[in-house]
Structure formats: structure tokens, C-alpha cells
Motif scaffolding. Structure first.
Motif, PDB file in Angstrom:
ATOM      1  N   MET A  10      17.199  69.611  32.682  1.00 57.57           N
ATOM      2  CA  MET A  10      17.135  70.446  31.120  1.00 57.57           C
ATOM      3  C   MET A  10      15.658  71.329  31.660  1.00 57.57           C
ATOM      4  O   MET A  10      14.704  70.747  32.177  1.00 57.57           O
ATOM      5  N   ALA A  11      15.616  72.316  30.954  1.00 62.60           N
ATOM      6  CA  ALA A  11      14.450  73.337  31.201  1.00 62.60           C
ATOM      7  C   ALA A  11      13.271  72.718  30.261  1.00 62.60           C
ATOM      8  O   ALA A  11      13.569  71.988  29.241  1.00 62.60           O
ATOM      9  N   THR A  12      12.051  73.034  30.652  1.00 60.54           N
ATOM     10  CA  THR A  12      10.744  72.451  29.928  1.00 60.54           C
ATOM     11  C   THR A  12      10.624  72.810  28.434  1.00 60.54           C
ATOM     12  O   THR A  12      10.589  71.646  27.771  1.00 60.54           O
ATOM     13  N   TYR A  13      11.191  73.839  28.109  1.00 62.41           N
ATOM     14  CA  TYR A  13      11.124  74.305  26.471  1.00 62.41           C
ATOM     15  C   TYR A  13      12.108  73.661  25.854  1.00 62.41           C
ATOM     16  O   TYR A  13      11.924  73.014  24.650  1.00 62.41           O
ATOM     17  N   GLU A  14      13.217  73.390  26.406  1.00 67.14           N
ATOM     18  CA  GLU A  14      14.237  72.428  25.843  1.00 67.14           C
ATOM     19  C   GLU A  14      13.802  70.921  25.612  1.00 67.14           C
ATOM     20  O   GLU A  14      14.093  70.227  24.613  1.00 67.14           O
ATOM     21  N   LEU A  20      12.482  83.383  14.988  1.00 64.34           N
ATOM     22  CA  LEU A  20      12.049  84.349  15.849  1.00 64.34           C
ATOM     23  C   LEU A  20      11.924  83.681  17.162  1.00 64.34           C
ATOM     24  O   LEU A  20      12.091  84.809  18.336  1.00 64.34           O
ATOM     25  N   SER A  21      12.360  82.595  17.789  1.00 65.85           N
ATOM     26  CA  SER A  21      12.417  82.078  19.175  1.00 65.85           C
ATOM     27  C   SER A  21      13.812  82.162  19.361  1.00 65.85           C
ATOM     28  O   SER A  21      14.573  81.175  18.978  1.00 65.85           O
ATOM     29  N   GLN A  22      14.089  82.906  20.607  1.00 63.99           N
ATOM     30  CA  GLN A  22      15.214  82.884  21.169  1.00 63.99           C
ATOM     31  C   GLN A  22      15.663  81.514  22.006  1.00 63.99           C
ATOM     32  O   GLN A  22      16.870  81.061  22.005  1.00 63.99           O
ATOM     33  N   ASP A  23      14.710  80.903  22.280  1.00 67.82           N
ATOM     34  CA  ASP A  23      14.727  79.389  22.965  1.00 67.82           C
ATOM     35  C   ASP A  23      15.250  78.417  21.977  1.00 67.82           C
ATOM     36  O   ASP A  23      15.978  77.667  22.064  1.00 67.82           O
ATOM     37  N   MET A  24      14.680  78.583  20.714  1.00 67.68           N
ATOM     38  CA  MET A  24      15.166  77.497  19.626  1.00 67.68           C
ATOM     39  C   MET A  24      16.656  77.849  19.256  1.00 67.68           C
ATOM     40  O   MET A  24      17.436  76.995  19.164  1.00 67.68           O
ATOM     41  N   LEU A  25      17.068  79.134  19.108  1.00 62.62           N
ATOM     42  CA  LEU A  25      18.176  79.585  19.013  1.00 62.62           C
ATOM     43  C   LEU A  25      19.283  79.310  19.914  1.00 62.62           C
ATOM     44  O   LEU A  25      20.462  78.667  19.539  1.00 62.62           O
ATOM     45  N   THR A  43      26.499  81.713  12.898  1.00 64.14           N
ATOM     46  CA  THR A  43      25.846  82.823  13.549  1.00 64.14           C
ATOM     47  C   THR A  43      24.550  82.776  13.848  1.00 64.14           C
ATOM     48  O   THR A  43      23.685  82.526  12.631  1.00 64.14           O
ATOM     49  N   PHE A  44      23.983  82.920  14.904  1.00 65.34           N
ATOM     50  CA  PHE A  44      22.353  82.866  15.144  1.00 65.34           C
ATOM     51  C   PHE A  44      21.928  84.122  15.478  1.00 65.34           C
ATOM     52  O   PHE A  44      22.694  84.742  16.490  1.00 65.34           O
ATOM     53  N   ILE A  45      20.747  84.619  15.030  1.00 60.94           N
ATOM     54  CA  ILE A  45      20.357  85.708  15.225  1.00 60.94           C
ATOM     55  C   ILE A  45      18.874  85.784  15.398  1.00 60.94           C
ATOM     56  O   ILE A  45      17.992  84.917  14.744  1.00 60.94           O
ATOM     57  N   GLN A  46      18.196  86.269  16.588  1.00 58.99           N
ATOM     58  CA  GLN A  46      16.928  86.446  16.911  1.00 58.99           C
ATOM     59  C   GLN A  46      16.309  87.406  16.111  1.00 58.99           C
ATOM     60  O   GLN A  46      16.738  88.522  15.967  1.00 58.99           O
ATOM     61  N   GLY A  47      15.322  87.192  15.213  1.00 62.65           N
ATOM     62  CA  GLY A  47      14.625  88.120  14.289  1.00 62.65           C
ATOM     63  C   GLY A  47      13.485  87.635  13.689  1.00 62.65           C
ATOM     64  O   GLY A  47      13.373  86.354  13.707  1.00 62.65           O
TER      65      GLY A  47
END
Length: 244
Positions: free
Chosen positions: A1-5, A64-69, A84-88
Motif C-alpha cells: 500500500m502506498a504511503t498516502y493510501e 482537489l486531491s487525485q490521491d483521495m479520488l 463518477t469522480f472528478i479532480q477539480g
């Protein structure tokens, strides 16, 4: 698992799941019947988006966070829900399309830098809402900012992480700074430290009312603490239900 995850999973672990039930219940009571196309602003790891999808809504989550998405997408897939998830950025919703309903929960509006940005968010929401659309959001009350948060501290220790949260009053009226420190265990058993600063600010109810009116909302109702009751002087969280 990646650190941010790993880090984001700690957020999920310390979040009170019952709050999502309360946000969902409040929303369903105040969404107009027959309106199904929903935009959730500041959707984070997607827990609320999935709740709305399970309730039968056509959901788009923006964060705002692609990692969260990325985590949100996995959550929706695990729940077998189409979201549907959008980074924005909620300060620019010009490309997201039109919706019947928009929500912004977990006091995310309080992260705007000043009331100009709050007004800009309201204008962006209004522009992407269909006629008779409804915008629901919550914010910290002035009581929460002045009486509860300053000097607040919370510590939690678990086997795989430790969490320290301290809050201080900031310079601007009704504003605070949250200092968060996490120690998260990795796969090798070592603990990695993460530090975050969260700055939040709220305003008087009248300020929100004026900004909503300026953005084109004609019918605004205010409630408190997840219930269909008017705010009082010790309400912690205000809920705005604004109709375009």
C-alpha cells in the motif's frame, strides 16, 4: 500500500461513520422528490458519494486531491456502485456540467480563504445547478469557532497509528488552526510521521445568507446539528438548504 493510501486510511479510521448516516438522512429529507443528478463537492475518499449512490442518486464526486479520488474509486467499486469522480476545485465548476442537487459537507466551505472565495463557490454552484436545484452545505457555527475549538486537544493511540490533534484560535474573526500529527506504521513495522495544518473560518449566518442571495439563491433555510431545527446560540454546526 502506498504511503498516502495508508495516511488516508487513517482519516477513514478516525472518522465517525455515524456522521455519514446523519449527512445522508438530512440530505434525503431535504432533497426535492424527482431530482436525481447530484454533485458532491469535497468528496474525499468517497464514503458519502457511495451512500448517495446506494440511495439511488446519479452521483458525481469532486475533490482537489487525485490521491483521495483514487481511493474513492476503489471504495465505489468495492460497494458495486457507479460513481463518477472528478479532480477539480470547487472555485471553478465550469466544466462539470449541470446538476439537480449539490452538496458540500464536513465543513469544507470553512476551508475557503475568505468570504470572497465563499461567494465565488456559491456563484459556481449556482451556475451548475438547474432551475429549482438545491444546494446543501454545512459549516461550523461561530459558537464552535469561539467557544469549543480554541484550546481543543485530542490524542488517540492504536496499534498501527497514533494521532494528535490540537486547535488554536487564529487572527481573523471566527477562525482556527488545526495542527494534526499522525504516526503511521508501514509494512516494515516502522512508524512514519505526517504533519498537517488545517485553517478554517466561518461567518455569521447573515453573511452566508447575503452571499447566497448574491449568487442567485432565492429560498434559503438554516438548520442546526443534523436536525430540522433552527440554530440556537450553542449550535455547533449549521446546515444551509438553498434553492435556486
Amino acid at each position: 500500500m502506498a504511503t498516502y493510501e495508508t495516511f488516508a486510511s487513517v482519516y477513514d479510521a478516525i472518522m465517525d461513520d455515524s456522521l455519514y448516516d446523519k449527512w445522508t438522512d438530512f440530505s434525503l429529507r431535504h432533497f426535492p422528490k424527482g431530482k436525481k443528478k447530484l454533485l458532491e463537492l469535497a468528496c474525499g475518499t468517497g464514503t458519502q458519494s457511495v451512500r448517495f449512490a446506494q440511495a439511488g442518486y446519479e452521483v458525481t464526486g469532486l475533490d482537489l486531491s487525485q490521491d483521495m479520488l483514487d481511493l474513492a474509486k476503489k471504495r465505489a467499486q468495492s460497494a458495486k456502485q457507479s460513481v463518477t469522480f472528478i479532480q477539480g476545485n470547487m472555485l471553478d465548476l465550469s466544466q462539470v456540467g449541470q446538476f439537480d442537487l449539490v452538496t458540500c459537507y464536513s465543513d469544507s466551505i470553512c476551508y475557503m480563504a475568505d468570504e470572497v472565495e465563499v461567494g465565488d463557490v456559491f456563484a459556481q454552484v449556482s451556475a451548475c445547478l438547474a432551475d429549482d436545484g438545491v444546494f446543501i452545505f454545512d459549516v461550523h457555527s461561530t459558537y464552535q469557532m469561539e467557544q469549543v475549538f480554541p484550546g481543543y486537544t485530542y490524542h488517540e493511540n492504536r496499534e498501527d497509528f497514533a494521532f494528535v490533534w490540537d486547535t488554536y484560535a487564529d487572527e481573523a474573526p471566527y477562525s482556527v488552526v488545526h495542527e494534526l500529527t499522525f504516526f503511521v506504521q508501514d509494512e516494515d513495522g516502522r512508524f512514519t510521521r505526517f504533519d498537517e495544518i488545517h485553517e478554517e473560518r466561518t461567518y455569521e449566518i447573515l453573511t452566508y445568507d447575503i452571499l447566497l442571495e448574491q449568487a442567485g439563491f432565492t429560498d434559503v433555510k438554516v438548520y442546526a446539528d443534523f436536525e430540522d431545527k433552527s440554530p440556537n446560540e450553542s449550535s455547533a454546526r449549521w446546515f444551509f438548504v438553498a434553492k435556486k
